[in-house]
Design a protein around this motif. Structure first.
Motif, short mmCIF file in Angstrom:
data_model
loop_
_atom_site.label_atom_id
_atom_site.label_comp_id
_atom_site.label_asym_id
_atom_site.label_seq_id
_atom_site.Cartn_x
_atom_site.Cartn_y
_atom_site.Cartn_z
N VAL A 227 0.86 -1.14 -0.11
CA VAL A 227 0.12 -0.06 0.08
C VAL A 227 0.92 1.13 0.26
O VAL A 227 0.83 1.95 1.03
N GLY A 228 1.37 1.44 -1.08
CA GLY A 228 2.10 2.47 -1.39
C GLY A 228 3.17 2.54 -0.28
O GLY A 228 3.75 1.46 -0.02
N VAL A 229 4.43 3.19 -0.67
CA VAL A 229 5.82 3.31 -0.39
C VAL A 229 6.05 3.11 1.47
O VAL A 229 6.34 2.53 2.13
N SER A 230 5.15 4.03 1.66
CA SER A 230 4.61 4.48 2.41
C SER A 230 4.56 3.34 3.93
O SER A 230 5.08 2.75 4.68
N GLU A 231 3.73 1.60 3.20
CA GLU A 231 3.57 0.97 4.09
C GLU A 231 5.28 -0.21 3.92
O GLU A 231 4.86 -0.72 4.82
N HIS B 84 14.85 15.30 6.10
CA HIS B 84 14.52 13.58 5.71
C HIS B 84 13.14 13.26 5.25
O HIS B 84 12.40 14.39 6.37
N TYR B 85 12.39 12.68 4.53
CA TYR B 85 11.14 12.62 4.43
C TYR B 85 10.27 12.50 5.94
O TYR B 85 10.89 11.53 6.99
N VAL B 86 9.34 12.80 6.31
CA VAL B 86 8.35 12.94 7.68
C VAL B 86 8.58 11.35 8.12
O VAL B 86 9.21 11.15 9.45
N ALA B 87 8.14 10.35 7.16
CA ALA B 87 7.75 9.54 7.98
C ALA B 87 9.76 8.35 8.27
O ALA B 87 8.57 7.70 8.87
N TYR B 88 10.18 8.69 7.97
CA TYR B 88 11.04 8.10 7.67
C TYR B 88 11.96 7.60 10.09
O TYR B 88 12.22 6.28 10.04
N ASP B 89 11.60 8.73 10.22
CA ASP B 89 12.25 8.35 11.75
C ASP B 89 11.61 8.54 12.48
O ASP B 89 10.93 6.94 13.63
N ALA C 159 15.63 13.15 -3.63
CA ALA C 159 15.03 13.83 -1.07
C ALA C 159 14.15 14.54 -2.49
O ALA C 159 13.88 15.68 -2.54
N ASN C 160 12.76 14.39 -0.53
CA ASN C 160 12.07 14.92 -0.16
C ASN C 160 12.67 15.54 1.16
O ASN C 160 12.86 14.78 1.89
N PRO C 161 12.83 16.82 1.76
CA PRO C 161 12.01 17.73 0.75
C PRO C 161 13.10 18.59 0.21
O PRO C 161 12.65 19.06 -0.24
N SER D 20 16.31 1.71 -0.11
CA SER D 20 16.33 2.99 -0.21
C SER D 20 15.18 3.48 -0.84
O SER D 20 14.66 2.15 -1.51
N ASP D 21 14.45 4.54 -0.66
CA ASP D 21 13.77 5.06 -1.21
C ASP D 21 13.19 5.66 -2.41
O ASP D 21 14.65 6.68 -2.30
N GLU D 22 12.95 4.58 -3.20
CA GLU D 22 13.38 5.63 -4.72
C GLU D 22 11.69 5.95 -4.94
O GLU D 22 11.98 5.77 -6.25
N ILE D 23 11.13 6.70 -4.20
CA ILE D 23 9.99 6.63 -5.04
C ILE D 23 9.84 7.59 -6.09
O ILE D 23 9.15 7.86 -7.25
N TYR D 24 10.58 8.91 -5.94
CA TYR D 24 11.32 9.65 -6.93
C TYR D 24 12.00 9.28 -8.32
O TYR D 24 12.35 11.11 -9.48
N ALA D 25 12.32 8.42 -8.27
CA ALA D 25 13.82 7.94 -8.94
C ALA D 25 13.23 8.15 -10.55
O ALA D 25 14.47 8.90 -11.48
N PHE E 141 4.00 4.35 -7.28
CA PHE E 141 3.44 5.11 -8.29
C PHE E 141 2.77 5.66 -7.90
O PHE E 141 2.26 6.34 -8.90
N SER E 142 3.06 6.64 -6.74
CA SER E 142 2.19 7.88 -6.78
C SER E 142 2.62 9.17 -7.26
O SER E 142 2.29 10.02 -8.00
N LYS E 143 3.85 8.96 -7.13
CA LYS E 143 4.32 10.41 -7.68
C LYS E 143 4.81 10.63 -9.41
O LYS E 143 4.52 11.04 -10.00
N ALA E 144 5.45 8.64 -9.92
CA ALA E 144 5.91 9.24 -11.78
C ALA E 144 4.10 9.14 -12.29
O ALA E 144 4.46 10.05 -13.10
N TRP F 126 -4.68 6.42 -5.06
CA TRP F 126 -4.96 4.72 -5.75
C TRP F 126 -3.32 4.12 -4.33
O TRP F 126 -3.86 2.71 -4.02
N ARG F 127 -2.62 4.07 -3.64
CA ARG F 127 -1.98 3.47 -3.20
C ARG F 127 -1.61 2.79 -2.75
O ARG F 127 -1.87 1.14 -2.99
N ILE F 128 -0.41 1.97 -4.01
CA ILE F 128 0.03 1.21 -4.48
C ILE F 128 1.67 1.69 -4.62
O ILE F 128 2.15 2.43 -4.94
C1 LIG Z 1 9.79 10.25 -0.33
C2 LIG Z 1 8.97 9.87 -0.19
N1 LIG Z 1 8.78 8.17 0.28
C3 LIG Z 1 7.26 7.48 0.38
C4 LIG Z 1 6.45 8.71 0.35
C5 LIG Z 1 5.26 7.87 0.19
O1 LIG Z 1 4.82 7.26 -0.46
P1 LIG Z 1 3.08 6.46 -0.85
O2 LIG Z 1 2.60 7.42 -1.67
O3 LIG Z 1 3.90 5.72 -2.42
O4 LIG Z 1 2.53 6.00 0.13
C6 LIG Z 1 6.28 10.09 0.19
C7 LIG Z 1 5.46 10.73 -0.39
O5 LIG Z 1 5.75 11.88 -0.39
C8 LIG Z 1 7.36 10.87 -0.03
O6 LIG Z 1 7.91 12.00 -0.50
#
Ligand SMILES: Cc1ncc(COP(=O)(O)O)c(C=O)c1O
Length: 398
Positions: free
Chosen positions: A107-111, A133-138, A183-185, A211-216, A243-246, A252-254
């Protein structure tokens, strides 16, 4: 029990776990709440595409629903989607994953991020990560019982994390390195050489790299290096992709994780008890995205690039010095010359000029003195936001 009572009892001390109590509320949410109560605001705050999902991708899911394809899928995800994901990774980054055993649809990179942490961490294990770093990491590390350890990065180094700075923080308790480039942000990307140096630290100390490559796919004038594709690192790497960003598919949460069999098996164990399977229509849409969505990605990336050039030039001209971000869709200008904290700056800018940005401090201590501006919004809005910010900075510049 009334809703009011439930709310009250939830707040009583002792009811909530120490892990959850340790998490600070997301610094981003606070601004969204304030923003929701205002009119005429230009938002550079939300980190998501301003596009709707390309219709042919949505349509594939709609058609599958019409055919009654509404059941759970295999815990690991639709086989064809895993095969297509493996093909995509091989074709794009020359990294080979076995669809049956080394790929898990999530369910997204989040899960995927949460599963990765829970699968590999024992209580007290340390995970080294760049700051900001992205807010969810820590938070993910803390929720999994681990300890996040920050590696400062700075504008002087284009916000790339240095291998030697990572190594200086490795202790007997370090279990993993968590990186996310682009990287986000900050919009920073990491050069291949610098990633190789990180890989060497991981190898020397027997660490797993997540390695979180959601923005690859969102890179401008540079090539994305897939960490897992570097020689000799695949066996201790967890690659997270989405799939969220590209493909403009945030709702959709995938997403997916690709990693050695043993790790994917452990992540799947957690996934099957907590999630079961990623949403079925979202998997259908993701499959369509991989099969036919390439021209959409190319078009959106070109468009983000146009906006990127305008916002970065504009920010530098109005007295918000900004290094050139080569990835994602964020600019991360300095606001130091106003003498304000990034939170104060963001709040005042919102109230006085109705422009929403996110304080850099929401992403870690090293984000203080900066704000995150997401440029995945219309050119007209970017230009109006720059006009308003020019006025604001002129008023407060020291
Ligand atoms: C760096 C990073 N990783 C993961 C996510 C979460 O992505 P997803 O929508 O695939 O759960 C985000 C969302 O903003 C992000 O910026």
């Amino acid at each position: 029990m009334s809703a009011g009572k439930t709310e009250k009892s939830r707040k009583e001390p002792g009811l909530i776990s120490e892990r959850v109590n340790r998490l600070s509320p997301s610094g981003i949410r606070k601004f969204f709440d304030l923003l929701a109560s205002m009119e005429g605001v230009i938002s550079l705050g939300v980190g998501e595409p301003d596009y709707a999902t390309p219709w042919h991708i949505s349509e594939a899911a709609v058609r599958s629903l019409e055919r009654g394809y509404t059941m759970y899928t295999s815990n690991s995800g639709v086989p064809e989607l895993r095969e297509e994901t493996a093909r995509y990774l091989k074709e794009k980054y020359n990294v080979k994953y076995e669809p049956y055993g080394e790929i898990l649809m999530t369910v997204g990179v989040s899960e995927a991020l949460d599963l990765a942490m829970r699968a590999i961490l024992n209580p007290g294990d340390e995970v080294v990560m760049p700051d900001p770093h992205y807010v969810a990491y820590d938070s993910c590390v803390i929720l999994a019982g681990g300890e996040p350890v920050m590696v400062p990065t700075s504008q002087e180094n284009n916000f790339e994390v240095e291998a030697r700075d990572i190594e200086a923080r490795v202790t007997g308790k370090t279990r993993a390195i968590l990186i996310g480039y682009p990287a986000n942000p900050t919009g920073a990307v990491m050069s291949r050489d610098k990633l190789l140096a990180v890989a060497e630290v991981a190898r020397r100390h027997n660490l797993i790299v997540i390695s979180d490559e959601i923005y690859a796919r969102l890179v401008y004038g540079v090539e994305h290096t897939c960490f897992a594709g570097l020689r000799g690192v695949k066996e201790h790497t967890i690659l997270l992709g989405g799939f969220s960003k590209a493909y403009a598919m945030t709702g959709w949460r995938i997403g997916y994780a690709a990693a050695p069999k043993e790790i994917i098996a452990a992540m799947t164990k957690i996934h099957q008890y907590t999630i079961m399977s990623a949403p079925t229509p979202a998997q259908v849409a993701a499959l369509e995205a991989l099969k036919t969505g390439e021209p959409d990605v190319v078009e959106m990336v070109e468009d983000y690039n146009r906006r990127r050039l305008i916002i970065v030039k504009g920010l530098n001209e109005i007295g918000m010095p900004c290094f050139e971000p080569r990835g994602a869709f964020y600019a991360f200008p300095s606001i130091r010359n106003t003498g304000m904290s990034s939170e104060e700056f963001s709040e005042k800018l919102l109230v006085e000029e109705k422009v929403a940005v996110v304080p850099g401090s929401a992403f870690g201590e090293c984000g203080e003195g900066y704000v995150r501006c997401c440029y995945a919004t219309s050119l007209a809005d970017i230009e109006e936001a720059l006009t308003r910010m020019r006025r604001f900075v002129k008023k407060y510049k020291k």
